[in-house]
Design a protein around this motif. Structure first.
Motif, PDB file in Angstrom:
ATOM      1  N   ARG A  24       0.830  -1.213   0.000  1.00 32.56           N
ATOM      2  CA  ARG A  24       0.000   0.000   0.000  1.00 32.56           C
ATOM      3  C   ARG A  24       0.858   1.254   0.000  1.00 32.56           C
ATOM      4  NH1 ARG A  24      -3.190  -3.156   3.642  1.00 32.56           N
ATOM      5  NH2 ARG A  24      -2.214  -2.153   5.455  1.00 32.56           N
ATOM      6  N   ARG A  25       2.042   1.162   0.545  1.00 34.84           N
ATOM      7  CA  ARG A  25       2.971   2.290   0.574  1.00 34.84           C
ATOM      8  C   ARG A  25       3.615   2.514  -0.804  1.00 34.84           C
ATOM      9  NH1 ARG A  25       5.624   4.549   4.894  1.00 34.84           N
ATOM     10  NH2 ARG A  25       3.657   4.118   5.927  1.00 34.84           N
ATOM     11  N   GLY A  26       3.481   1.571  -1.712  1.00 33.09           N
ATOM     12  CA  GLY A  26       4.026   1.719  -3.049  1.00 33.09           C
ATOM     13  C   GLY A  26       5.393   1.102  -3.250  1.00 33.09           C
ATOM     14  N   LEU A  27       5.868   0.316  -2.284  1.00 29.48           N
ATOM     15  CA  LEU A  27       7.166  -0.345  -2.435  1.00 29.48           C
ATOM     16  C   LEU A  27       7.021  -1.611  -3.270  1.00 29.48           C
ATOM     17  CD1 LEU A  27       7.644   1.457   0.194  1.00 29.48           C
ATOM     18  CD2 LEU A  27       9.429  -0.188   0.748  1.00 29.48           C
ATOM     19  N   GLY A  28       8.046  -1.889  -4.075  1.00 25.18           N
ATOM     20  CA  GLY A  28       8.133  -3.195  -4.699  1.00 25.18           C
ATOM     21  C   GLY A  28       8.468  -4.230  -3.636  1.00 25.18           C
ATOM     22  N   LEU A  29       8.067  -5.476  -3.865  1.00 24.28           N
ATOM     23  CA  LEU A  29       8.202  -6.497  -2.832  1.00 24.28           C
ATOM     24  C   LEU A  29       8.854  -7.763  -3.361  1.00 24.28           C
ATOM     25  CD1 LEU A  29       4.797  -6.524  -0.900  1.00 24.28           C
ATOM     26  CD2 LEU A  29       7.029  -5.964   0.034  1.00 24.28           C
ATOM     27  N   THR A  30       9.736  -8.319  -2.553  1.00 22.11           N
ATOM     28  CA  THR A  30      10.217  -9.683  -2.744  1.00 22.11           C
ATOM     29  C   THR A  30       9.887 -10.458  -1.478  1.00 22.11           C
ATOM     30  OG1 THR A  30      12.010  -9.116  -4.273  1.00 22.11           O
ATOM     31  CG2 THR A  30      12.224 -11.179  -3.041  1.00 22.11           C
ATOM     32  N   LEU A  31       9.155 -11.558  -1.648  1.00 19.07           N
ATOM     33  CA  LEU A  31       8.756 -12.410  -0.531  1.00 19.07           C
ATOM     34  C   LEU A  31       9.522 -13.719  -0.633  1.00 19.07           C
ATOM     35  CD1 LEU A  31       4.876 -11.888  -0.779  1.00 19.07           C
ATOM     36  CD2 LEU A  31       6.549 -10.511   0.486  1.00 19.07           C
ATOM     37  N   ALA A  32      10.324 -14.004   0.376  1.00 21.20           N
ATOM     38  CA  ALA A  32      11.165 -15.200   0.361  1.00 21.20           C
ATOM     39  C   ALA A  32      10.721 -16.153   1.468  1.00 21.20           C
ATOM     40  CB  ALA A  32      12.635 -14.831   0.553  1.00 21.20           C
ATOM     41  N   ALA A  33      10.776 -17.448   1.166  1.00 19.58           N
ATOM     42  CA  ALA A  33      10.423 -18.470   2.143  1.00 19.58           C
ATOM     43  C   ALA A  33      11.049 -19.781   1.695  1.00 19.58           C
ATOM     44  CB  ALA A  33       8.907 -18.614   2.266  1.00 19.58           C
ATOM     45  N   ARG A  34      11.120 -20.726   2.625  1.00 18.64           N
ATOM     46  CA  ARG A  34      11.659 -22.040   2.266  1.00 18.64           C
ATOM     47  C   ARG A  34      10.809 -22.678   1.164  1.00 18.64           C
ATOM     48  NH1 ARG A  34      15.129 -25.594   4.279  1.00 18.64           N
ATOM     49  NH2 ARG A  34      15.557 -24.255   6.061  1.00 18.64           N
ATOM     50  N   LEU A  68      17.640  -7.907  -6.858  1.00 23.96           N
ATOM     51  CA  LEU A  68      16.477  -7.072  -6.568  1.00 23.96           C
ATOM     52  C   LEU A  68      16.223  -6.080  -7.704  1.00 23.96           C
ATOM     53  CD1 LEU A  68      16.962  -6.251  -2.777  1.00 23.96           C
ATOM     54  CD2 LEU A  68      15.673  -8.114  -3.822  1.00 23.96           C
ATOM     55  N   PRO A  69      14.950  -5.839  -8.027  1.00 24.71           N
ATOM     56  CA  PRO A  69      14.634  -4.954  -9.155  1.00 24.71           C
ATOM     57  C   PRO A  69      14.534  -3.477  -8.795  1.00 24.71           C
ATOM     58  CG  PRO A  69      12.645  -6.011  -8.385  1.00 24.71           C
ATOM     59  CD  PRO A  69      13.763  -6.564  -7.549  1.00 24.71           C
ATOM     60  N   GLY A  70      14.948  -3.101  -7.588  1.00 25.36           N
ATOM     61  CA  GLY A  70      14.892  -1.696  -7.202  1.00 25.36           C
ATOM     62  C   GLY A  70      15.761  -1.441  -5.991  1.00 25.36           C
ATOM     63  N   PRO A  71      15.991  -0.174  -5.641  1.00 26.82           N
ATOM     64  CA  PRO A  71      16.808   0.156  -4.469  1.00 26.82           C
ATOM     65  C   PRO A  71      16.199  -0.417  -3.190  1.00 26.82           C
ATOM     66  CG  PRO A  71      16.393   2.110  -5.826  1.00 26.82           C
ATOM     67  CD  PRO A  71      15.491   1.034  -6.342  1.00 26.82           C
ATOM     68  N   LEU A  72      17.013  -1.078  -2.385  1.00 22.47           N
ATOM     69  CA  LEU A  72      16.516  -1.701  -1.164  1.00 22.47           C
ATOM     70  C   LEU A  72      16.322  -0.646  -0.073  1.00 22.47           C
ATOM     71  CD1 LEU A  72      15.833  -4.293   0.439  1.00 22.47           C
ATOM     72  CD2 LEU A  72      18.247  -4.351   1.123  1.00 22.47           C
ATOM     73  N   ARG A  73      15.105  -0.555   0.442  1.00 21.62           N
ATOM     74  CA  ARG A  73      14.800   0.382   1.516  1.00 21.62           C
ATOM     75  C   ARG A  73      14.359  -0.304   2.801  1.00 21.62           C
ATOM     76  NH1 ARG A  73      17.044   5.360   0.651  1.00 21.62           N
ATOM     77  NH2 ARG A  73      16.891   5.822  -1.584  1.00 21.62           N
ATOM     78  N   VAL A  74      13.802  -1.516   2.701  1.00 18.61           N
ATOM     79  CA  VAL A  74      13.327  -2.231   3.886  1.00 18.61           C
ATOM     80  C   VAL A  74      13.699  -3.702   3.754  1.00 18.61           C
ATOM     81  CG1 VAL A  74      11.319  -2.908   5.266  1.00 18.61           C
ATOM     82  CG2 VAL A  74      11.378  -0.648   4.171  1.00 18.61           C
ATOM     83  N   ALA A  75      14.254  -4.271   4.836  1.00 22.51           N
ATOM     84  CA  ALA A  75      14.540  -5.704   4.895  1.00 22.51           C
ATOM     85  C   ALA A  75      14.055  -6.232   6.235  1.00 22.51           C
ATOM     86  CB  ALA A  75      16.027  -5.979   4.710  1.00 22.51           C
ATOM     87  N   VAL A  76      13.289  -7.316   6.206  1.00 20.89           N
ATOM     88  CA  VAL A  76      12.700  -7.875   7.422  1.00 20.89           C
ATOM     89  C   VAL A  76      13.068  -9.354   7.512  1.00 20.89           C
ATOM     90  CG1 VAL A  76      10.562  -8.292   8.706  1.00 20.89           C
ATOM     91  CG2 VAL A  76      10.770  -6.256   7.243  1.00 20.89           C
ATOM     92  N   TYR A  77      13.542  -9.776   8.681  1.00 21.82           N
ATOM     93  CA  TYR A  77      13.904 -11.187   8.894  1.00 21.82           C
ATOM     94  C   TYR A  77      12.964 -11.802   9.916  1.00 21.82           C
ATOM     95  CZ  TYR A  77      16.756 -15.369   9.211  1.00 21.82           C
ATOM     96  OH  TYR A  77      17.191 -16.680   9.160  1.00 21.82           O
ATOM     97  N   ASN A  78      12.181 -12.795   9.479  1.00 21.94           N
ATOM     98  CA  ASN A  78      11.208 -13.460  10.340  1.00 21.94           C
ATOM     99  C   ASN A  78      11.552 -14.884  10.753  1.00 21.94           C
ATOM    100  OD1 ASN A  78       9.321 -11.315  10.441  1.00 21.94           O
ATOM    101  ND2 ASN A  78       8.459 -11.907   8.472  1.00 21.94           N
TER     102      ASN A  78
END
Length: 223
Positions: A24-34, A68-78
């Motif tokens: 919703r903020r307009g960021l591109g997203l990469t979702l990674a999982a096993r 990544l297809p754009g500048p990295l601004r947020v990285a989250v490790y779960n």
């Protein structure tokens, strides 16, 4: 090309809520999982890329951030892993695996995200968030590997914050101090959308008031 966010360890709860908030903020997203088998609907909803990977594999982590297809601004490790039982009955290899996922994978993501964010412009170059747990503050019985991993993850985040905050990279460790549920009417559960709101507030914090640790706890504590 829009700024980009990466969520590692994406599942149906907190990370799905956070993915929607970031989209919703307009960021591109990469979702990674096993496994990405269950991410098709979320990826379609958020226009996200999905990557299947082992977060404890250095080559896989490096490849994820290199593409990544754009500048990295947020990285989250779960991701985290547990091996439960009496201390004298734990399988050493299971303990090693738990630490690789919870702590070593967090280090790998932190290092790769830092390399990219150091190349960003601006006083606030990016945000790196680690999803912690109560076990990073107090070890519970028969749960030593989880405590070891979360304490290590918390120490990593503290060290990174001291190193990177002066460079404009915000690092925080979030203690999810309770069980996550799906409804707001359970006073003993944390709602994933509400947790995601708190994560977005961390991402939006002014540089003069950066939080490096945050505890989120339900209104009625079950433990």
């Amino acid at each position: 090309m829009p700024d980009h966010a990466v969520i590692i360890g994406t599942g149906p709860g907190l990370s799905a809520s956070l993915a929607r908030a970031l989209a919703r903020r307009g960021l591109g997203l990469t979702l990674a999982a096993r496994s990405t088998d269950d991410l098709e609907d979320l990826a379609r909803e958020t226009a996200a890329r999905t990557v299947a990977m082992d977060a404890s594999d250095p080559a896989a982590m490096a490849a994820l951030f290199a593409d990544l297809p754009g500048p990295l601004r947020v990285a989250v490790y779960n991701p985290s892993a547990r091996s439960k039982g009496p201390i004298d009955a734990l399988d050493p290899e299971a303990v090693r695996r738990a630490l690789e996922v919870t702590a070593f994978g967090a280090f790998l993501m932190g290092a790769e995200a830092t390399r990219l964010m150091r190349g960003n412009d601006g006083r606030h170059r990016g945000t790196i968030l680690f999803t912690g747990a109560s076990a990073g503050v107090k070890g519970f019985p028969r749960s030593a590997p989880f405590a070891m991993g979360k304490f290590a993850q918390r120490g990593l985040a503290q060290s990174m914050a001291r190193e990177l905050h002066p460079e404009g990279i915000h690092v925080a460790w979030i203690n999810i101090d309770g069980a996550i549920g799906a409804r707001d009417d359970r006073p003993d559960r944390l709602n994933p959308d509400a947790i995601a709101t708190a994560y977005m507030q961390l991402i939006d914090q002014p540089i003069s008031t950066w939080t490096n640790e945050l505890t989120l706890r339900p209104m009625a504590e079950p433990f």
